[in-house]
Design a protein around this motif. Structure first.
Motif, PDB file in Angstrom:
ATOM      1  N   UNK A 221       0.425  17.103  -0.273  1.00 29.26           N
ATOM      2  CA  UNK A 221       1.504  17.186   0.711  1.00 29.26           C
ATOM      3  C   UNK A 221       1.282  16.086   1.749  1.00 29.26           C
ATOM      4  N   UNK A 222       2.281  15.806   2.571  1.00 24.23           N
ATOM      5  CA  UNK A 222       2.122  14.800   3.620  1.00 24.23           C
ATOM      6  C   UNK A 222       0.980  15.181   4.559  1.00 24.23           C
ATOM      7  N   UNK A 223       0.885  16.467   4.882  1.00 21.91           N
ATOM      8  CA  UNK A 223      -0.177  16.933   5.769  1.00 21.91           C
ATOM      9  C   UNK A 223      -1.550  16.748   5.128  1.00 21.91           C
ATOM     10  N   UNK A 224      -1.664  17.099   3.843  1.00 26.81           N
ATOM     11  CA  UNK A 224      -2.943  16.937   3.144  1.00 26.81           C
ATOM     12  C   UNK A 224      -3.325  15.463   3.064  1.00 26.81           C
ATOM     13  N   UNK A 225      -2.341  14.624   2.763  1.00 31.49           N
ATOM     14  CA  UNK A 225      -2.594  13.187   2.686  1.00 31.49           C
ATOM     15  C   UNK A 225      -3.153  12.661   4.005  1.00 31.49           C
ATOM     16  N   UNK A 226      -2.552  13.072   5.122  1.00 31.10           N
ATOM     17  CA  UNK A 226      -3.004  12.602   6.422  1.00 31.10           C
ATOM     18  C   UNK A 226      -4.390  13.134   6.759  1.00 31.10           C
ATOM     19  N   UNK A 227      -4.685  14.370   6.375  1.00 28.78           N
ATOM     20  CA  UNK A 227      -6.021  14.922   6.592  1.00 28.78           C
ATOM     21  C   UNK A 227      -7.079  14.049   5.923  1.00 28.78           C
ATOM     22  N   UNK A 228      -6.783  13.614   4.701  1.00 29.99           N
ATOM     23  CA  UNK A 228      -7.745  12.816   3.940  1.00 29.99           C
ATOM     24  C   UNK A 228      -7.884  11.414   4.523  1.00 29.99           C
ATOM     25  N   UNK A 229      -6.772  10.828   4.958  1.00 28.38           N
ATOM     26  CA  UNK A 229      -6.819   9.496   5.565  1.00 28.38           C
ATOM     27  C   UNK A 229      -7.641   9.526   6.853  1.00 28.38           C
ATOM     28  N   UNK A 230      -7.516  10.603   7.599  1.00 25.93           N
ATOM     29  CA  UNK A 230      -8.259  10.731   8.855  1.00 25.93           C
ATOM     30  C   UNK A 230      -9.761  10.911   8.630  1.00 25.93           C
ATOM     31  N   UNK A 231     -10.128  11.477   7.483  1.00 24.66           N
ATOM     32  CA  UNK A 231     -11.524  11.857   7.260  1.00 24.66           C
ATOM     33  C   UNK A 231     -12.307  10.917   6.348  1.00 24.66           C
ATOM     34  N   UNK A 232     -11.608  10.078   5.558  1.00 27.93           N
ATOM     35  CA  UNK A 232     -12.294   9.271   4.539  1.00 27.93           C
ATOM     36  C   UNK A 232     -11.789   7.818   4.533  1.00 27.93           C
ATOM     37  N   UNK A 233     -12.560   6.895   3.919  1.00 24.93           N
ATOM     38  CA  UNK A 233     -12.136   5.479   3.852  1.00 24.93           C
ATOM     39  C   UNK A 233     -11.080   5.255   2.773  1.00 24.93           C
ATOM     40  N   UNK A 234      -9.916   5.894   2.948  1.00 21.11           N
ATOM     41  CA  UNK A 234      -8.833   5.805   1.976  1.00 21.11           C
ATOM     42  C   UNK A 234      -7.529   5.458   2.701  1.00 21.11           C
ATOM     43  N   UNK A 235      -6.526   5.078   1.930  1.00 21.25           N
ATOM     44  CA  UNK A 235      -5.214   4.738   2.485  1.00 21.25           C
ATOM     45  C   UNK A 235      -4.120   5.404   1.672  1.00 21.25           C
ATOM     46  N   UNK A 236      -2.901   5.359   2.181  1.00 25.77           N
ATOM     47  CA  UNK A 236      -1.771   5.953   1.476  1.00 25.77           C
ATOM     48  C   UNK A 236      -1.547   5.269   0.133  1.00 25.77           C
ATOM     49  N   UNK A 237      -1.104   6.064  -0.823  1.00 23.73           N
ATOM     50  CA  UNK A 237      -0.821   5.527  -2.158  1.00 23.73           C
ATOM     51  C   UNK A 237       0.195   6.430  -2.838  1.00 23.73           C
ATOM     52  N   UNK A 238       1.025   5.851  -3.678  1.00 29.42           N
ATOM     53  CA  UNK A 238       1.940   6.633  -4.514  1.00 29.42           C
ATOM     54  C   UNK A 238       1.694   6.282  -5.972  1.00 29.42           C
ATOM     55  N   UNK A 239       1.534   7.308  -6.794  1.00 34.62           N
ATOM     56  CA  UNK A 239       1.436   7.109  -8.238  1.00 34.62           C
ATOM     57  C   UNK A 239       2.866   7.013  -8.763  1.00 34.62           C
ATOM     58  N   UNK A 240       3.224   5.844  -9.270  1.00 41.88           N
ATOM     59  CA  UNK A 240       4.604   5.598  -9.687  1.00 41.88           C
ATOM     60  C   UNK A 240       5.049   6.585 -10.761  1.00 41.88           C
ATOM     61  N   UNK A 241       6.319   6.920 -10.740  1.00 43.26           N
ATOM     62  CA  UNK A 241       6.860   7.921 -11.665  1.00 43.26           C
ATOM     63  C   UNK A 241       6.690   7.515 -13.124  1.00 43.26           C
ATOM     64  N   UNK A 242       6.717   6.205 -13.399  1.00 47.76           N
ATOM     65  CA  UNK A 242       6.617   5.772 -14.792  1.00 47.76           C
ATOM     66  C   UNK A 242       5.173   5.631 -15.275  1.00 47.76           C
ATOM     67  N   UNK A 243       4.214   6.043 -14.434  1.00 43.78           N
ATOM     68  CA  UNK A 243       2.812   5.972 -14.831  1.00 43.78           C
ATOM     69  C   UNK A 243       2.495   6.964 -15.941  1.00 43.78           C
ATOM     70  N   UNK A 244       3.050   8.161 -15.826  1.00 42.57           N
ATOM     71  CA  UNK A 244       2.836   9.218 -16.813  1.00 42.57           C
ATOM     72  C   UNK A 244       4.180   9.814 -17.220  1.00 42.57           C
TER      73      UNK A 244
END
Length: 332
Positions: A221-244
């Motif tokens: 979720x957007x909230x979960x994504x932000x929690x992880x960005x705040x806590x770890x050396x990661x950035x926003x990402x989207x897995x494209x729909x045509x990946x799977x």
């Protein structure tokens, strides 16, 4: 797991075998080149192994050398193998690289692994969760207390960071480790409830699962994504729909950059030639693995952690207009 063999040096006469870009290298340059090389990857069924095998074979063919990939425990072990010279090359993510340089690699606590140098950007590693559709797990909040979660090989990027991420998101779980292909089989057989993947997409093991059964690829979720960005050396990402084939729209994720690394003591001309093979023709790399769409010269600046190998730094300065500070180049 097999152990990569330390490299040996061979005569300059082998320069006659060079192909493509290597023809530009003089015999004097090649006199100190290794006759073979090993690339530390990760477990079979993961993106590291597919990507690493591909560029190892490409470099070996173009430079007229013997080279190939080795199955390893992933980024943490690759940092150790390259630092000690037991592998010429490897692949790592920024988080494990930073921890290894700081002496916090669990393989050798206290050892500052400063002999592993950056040579080229690879791609971003998304963190994603997969479960069987039959499990009814469609979100992180659906994961039941005590769920058996496969986090990949011990010491991998996934195993290093995803358990902490699950802790941050309030998930209670039983931790399981193994190669991606093996974990995929366990998920299909009902021995696991969830696999937490940190690997370039598409992950071969997930693509294989899609062929054999129905799966849910779970986004944050957007909230979960932000929690992880705040806590770890990661950035926003989207897995494209045509990946799977399972995805109907892009899936929200977070990601961490991956870089290829080399033994800092390898000859500058050799590393420069290796980088030239990989970076000069992106179409060839994308044919190896789709994740290589991000293996582009302009992404050199994604490395803010490791010292650059001088031979690699020279290539990016000459071909990508890179402005790499001297204090970020090994021996500079």
């Amino acid at each position: 797991m097999t152990t990569p063999i330390r490299l040996t040096v061979f005569a300059a006469a082998a320069s006659a075998l060079a192909l493509g870009s290597a023809q530009a290298q003089g015999e004097a340059d090649r006199s100190e080149w290794p006759e073979s090389f090993t690339v530390g990857t990760a477990s079979q069924g993961g993106t590291y192994f597919a990507y690493g095998s591909g560029w190892a074979n490409l470099v070996a063919e173009e430079l007229g050398l013997s080279g190939g990939a080795e199955v390893t425990g992933g980024p943490m072990q690759n940092m150790a193998l390259v630092h000690t010279g037991d592998a010429a090359f490897g692949m790592t993510t920024m988080g494990p690289a930073a921890e290894s340089i700081a002496g916090e690699n669990p393989i050798a606590p206290g050892l500052e692994m400063t002999n592993a140098c950056a040579i080229f950007p690879m791609y971003q590693t998304p963190f994603s969760v997969t479960a069987l559709s039959s499990s009814g797990i469609e979100s992180v909040s659906d994961i039941p207390d005590g769920a058996r979660i496969g986090f990949g090989p011990a010491g991998s990027t996934s195993d290093t960071y995803f358990p902490r991420m699950m802790d941050t998101l309030g998930v209670e779980y039983e931790r399981r480790n193994g190669g991606w292909s093996d974990l995929g089989g366990q998920l299909q057989d009902g021995l696991l409830d969830v696999i937490a993947f940190a690997a370039g997409v598409p992950v071969p093991a997930v693509s294989q699962l899609e062929v054999q059964t129905d799966v849910n690829i779970i986004e944050f979720t957007e909230e979960e994504q932000q929690q992880l960005i705040d806590a770890f050396p990661v950035s926003q990402f989207e897995i494209a729909a045509d990946t799977y084939s399972t995805l109907e729209e892009a899936a929200r994720s977070v990601s961490m950059w991956n870089f290829a690394i080399a033994d800092c003591s390898l000859p500058d001309s050799f590393v420069n030639a290796v980088v030239d093979v990989v970076m000069s023709d992106n179409d060839r790399m994308v044919n190896i693995h789709r994740a290589a769409e991000s293996t582009l010269p302009e992404n050199w600046d994604r490395n803010q952690v490791m010292m650059w190998h001088p031979g690699a730094a020279a290539w990016f300065e000459e071909n990508a207009g890179a402005d790499i500070p001297d204090d970020m180049i090994h021996g500079g």
